[in-house]
Design a protein around this motif. Structure first.
Motif: not given
Length: 186
Positions: A40-41, A43-44, A97, A101
């Motif tokens: 998550g981190y 992609f974010a 993304e 994320g």
């Protein structure tokens, strides 16, 4: 009696007449959560930096697959030379993304987010095709991480999916009323 003995932490799956199963350690939930938060981190952050910086998919699509023996070189060449597709990719990649994320970070619509994350990693896998170390590379490994996050219903572990699934409509939990939602929540 331990948790493992009670059957609460057992996995079993049957596919095509083959059954696989095993016991998992109680710490497994923490590792699944860590995988969800890590992806998550990643992609974010990647999406955010593309949105706030300069990002263009055209050069990547046009040039990445041309010289590396990629089996999808023709598809990537078509994507890079098709203006409407390049414009689509210029929006879909960074915003995709970011939303993938964010979904993973808060644990909402995790299976849907993980599916699209795995799809993006599959496309990056073919785009970054390199057989120097065999078929497995980082993009392939991240694709498997996304699939594991989806398979283990990581959104139910300190995530919003556990609440979304139990939201009641007419006295019935959302996923009981609409069972197909199990494919995007969890």
């Amino acid at each position: 009696m331990s948790t493992l003995d009670s059957g609460m932490n057992q996995l079993e799956s049957r596919v095509g007449g083959l059954t696989v199963g095993g016991k998992v350690h109680s710490l497994s939930a923490w590792f699944v959560l860590a995988l969800r938060l890590m992806m998550g981190y990643a992609f974010a952050y990647s999406g955010f930096t593309k949105i706030t910086g300069e990002f263009g998919a055209g050069g990547y699509l046009s040039n990445v697959a041309a010289t590396n023996g990629n089996p999808l070189a023709g598809l990537f060449a078509w994507m890079g030379s098709t203006p409407w597709f390049v414009e689509f990719a210029n929006i879909a990649v960074p915003w995709g993304e970011l939303f993938i994320g964010l979904g993973l970070l808060v644990g909402a619509f995790v299976r849907l987010a993980a599916f699209f994350g795995a799809l993006m990693m599959l496309m990056f896998y073919f785009g970054n095709w390199d057989m120097g170390h065999g078929f497995i590379n980082g993009d392939f490994a991240y694709m498997l991480v996304f699939l594991a996050v989806a398979a283990f219903a990581a959104g139910r572990i300190l995530g919003l999916d556990q609440y979304i699934e139990q939201y009641e409509i007419g006295g019935e939990a959302l996923v009981e009323r609409y069972p197909a939602l199990e494919y995007i929540l969890g």
